[in-house]
Write a protein that holds these residues in place. Structure first.
Motif, PDB file in Angstrom:
ATOM      1  N   LYS A 114       0.832  -1.215   0.000  1.00 63.59           N
ATOM      2  CA  LYS A 114       0.000   0.000   0.000  1.00 63.59           C
ATOM      3  C   LYS A 114       0.861   1.258   0.000  1.00 63.59           C
ATOM      4  O   LYS A 114       0.583   2.215  -0.735  1.00 63.59           O
TER       5      LYS A 114
ATOM      6  N   GLU B 208      -5.883  -0.358   9.583  1.00 66.45           N
ATOM      7  CA  GLU B 208      -6.256   0.025   8.219  1.00 66.45           C
ATOM      8  C   GLU B 208      -6.595   1.514   8.146  1.00 66.45           C
ATOM      9  O   GLU B 208      -6.241   2.197   7.186  1.00 66.45           O
ATOM     10  N   GLU B 209      -7.280   1.996   9.180  1.00 63.58           N
ATOM     11  CA  GLU B 209      -7.644   3.411   9.208  1.00 63.58           C
ATOM     12  C   GLU B 209      -6.403   4.281   9.298  1.00 63.58           C
ATOM     13  O   GLU B 209      -6.298   5.310   8.614  1.00 63.58           O
TER      14      GLU B 209
ATOM     15  N   THR C 158      -3.367   3.461   8.333  1.00 61.14           N
ATOM     16  CA  THR C 158      -2.644   3.347   7.070  1.00 61.14           C
ATOM     17  C   THR C 158      -3.226   4.294   6.030  1.00 61.14           C
ATOM     18  O   THR C 158      -2.496   4.996   5.320  1.00 61.14           O
ATOM     19  N   GLN C 159      -4.551   4.328   5.954  1.00 60.71           N
ATOM     20  CA  GLN C 159      -5.199   5.212   4.983  1.00 60.71           C
ATOM     21  C   GLN C 159      -4.944   6.675   5.305  1.00 60.71           C
ATOM     22  O   GLN C 159      -4.773   7.502   4.399  1.00 60.71           O
ATOM     23  N   GLN C 160      -4.891   6.990   6.594  1.00 62.99           N
ATOM     24  CA  GLN C 160      -4.596   8.374   6.993  1.00 62.99           C
ATOM     25  C   GLN C 160      -3.173   8.758   6.589  1.00 62.99           C
ATOM     26  O   GLN C 160      -2.927   9.886   6.133  1.00 62.99           O
TER      27      GLN C 160
ATOM     28  N   ILE D 161      -1.533   7.554   4.052  1.00 59.60           N
ATOM     29  CA  ILE D 161      -1.524   7.696   2.596  1.00 59.60           C
ATOM     30  C   ILE D 161      -2.223   8.982   2.160  1.00 59.60           C
ATOM     31  O   ILE D 161      -1.709   9.732   1.324  1.00 59.60           O
ATOM     32  N   ASP D 162      -3.397   9.237   2.736  1.00 58.48           N
ATOM     33  CA  ASP D 162      -4.210  10.372   2.284  1.00 58.48           C
ATOM     34  C   ASP D 162      -3.745  11.714   2.828  1.00 58.48           C
ATOM     35  O   ASP D 162      -3.891  12.745   2.164  1.00 58.48           O
TER      36      ASP D 162
END
Length: 326
Positions: free
Chosen positions: A80, A135-136, A138-140, A142-143
């Motif tokens: 990711k 997961e949350e 990780t997305q933070q 990335i975003d």
């Protein structure tokens, strides 16, 4: 901006997370069951390469991913993050460090295990997260976090583009049929004659890479790929570690100094500002510096090898250079 070099310590660190032994896989990266392969703007770095990473972080920001590449619990996160970095097209580089082979780095960063994420900007490390993110989270990262790192780097005058290493397409889908086919089709294998030069470039030894590509060209003067990669390596060898702010200030303060203008044109090229680099040097000659046309011509001929041959900016710059010469 004065750069404060970060130097790793020299005492040995504690043991790597023993839990990783339970999840150890023996497959090679990029193969079925193995870790996602490096490629694009994702590189694998060693302890010996760390000082080069520190120096390069004065030109472009680097995301340090501390991991163990045989621990399959880390593969989804590596995939990711790698995909996210590659999607940013050179705004930052991701350097993956195998901490099981880097005790000095473990000690310097006070790591207890893998994974851990740090940013490296202008030679300064910045902690992001230690331990496996949700997961949350990780997305933070990335975003939100990765774009913020680019912004922080820009504020510090670190605005260059990371070098593209090739081989990224499909690499992070190892084991999946479609991914394997994409990887096969997307990037040709590195020519055997280029392997040593490519390795040196991957390690940040750009001067060594340029010399190795020069040897390739001595054997085959028509090797256009070697000529392009040599030009890129020469550019990075000259200016990858330059202080961007100082170079731009020197060029502004010395508008009649050809070396100052060549230096800032290098910075523009590294940052992907190709038109600015061309215009700066051509405008310099046009502004009454025709006596300096030879070093400008030589530098532009080197630059002309870097973009795609169909780039319209090349044709315009070549025509203008020809006009200025005669």
């Amino acid at each position: 901006m004065a750069q404060e070099q970060f130097r790793p310590g020299f005492s040995l660190a504690g043991a790597v997370d023993l839990e990783s032994l339970k999840h150890k896989v023996d497959a090679e990266p990029g193969t079925e069951g193995g870790a996602p392969a490096a490629g694009g703007y994702v590189i694998d770095a060693t302890e010996q390469m760390f000082n080069s990473l520190v120096q390069n972080s004065a030109t472009y920001p680097i995301l340090l991913f501390m991991w163990v590449p045989t621990d399959n619990r880390l593969f989804p996160l590596a995939t990711k993050l790698g995909d996210a970095v590659n999607a940013m097209n050179g705004q930052l580089q991701m350097a993956r460090i195998d901490i099981s082979q880097a005790p000095q780095i473990m000690q310097a960063f006070q790591l207890q295990g893998a994974p851990a994420l740090f940013a490296l900007i202008g030679g300064r490390p910045m902690p992001i997260i230690a331990g496996m993110p949700s997961e949350e989270e990780t997305q933070q990262i990335i975003d939100t976090v990765l774009p913020q790192l680019v912004q922080l780097a820009a504020q510090a005058g670190v605005t260059g583009s990371a070098p593209y290493m090739g081989g990224a397409e499909g690499a992070n889908n190892a084991g999946a049929e479609d991914g394997a086919e994409d990887a096969e089709a997307a990037e040709p294998a590195i020519p055997a004659a280029h392997e040593e030069a490519h390795r040196l470039a991957m390690e940040g030894d750009y001067a060594g890479a340029a010399a190795a590509y020069e040897q390739v060209l001595e054997s085959d003067p028509n090797d256009t790929l070697a000529a392009r990669e040599r030009a890129k390596a020469l550019l990075l060898a000259r200016s990858a570690n330059a202080d961007v702010r100082e170079v731009r200030e020197a060029a502004a303060a010395n508008p009649d100094d050809v070396n100052a203008q060549l230096a800032v044109a290098d910075i523009d090229m590294i940052g992907g500002q190709i038109q600015d680099a061309f215009d700066r040097l051509l405008d310099f000659v046009a502004a009454g510096h025709k006596s300096e046309i030879e070093p400008v011509r030589q530098r532009l001929l080197e630059y002309f090898l870097i973009p795609d041959a169909t780039d319209e900016r090349l044709n315009r710059a070549r025509r203008r250079l020809a006009t200025l010469m005669y």
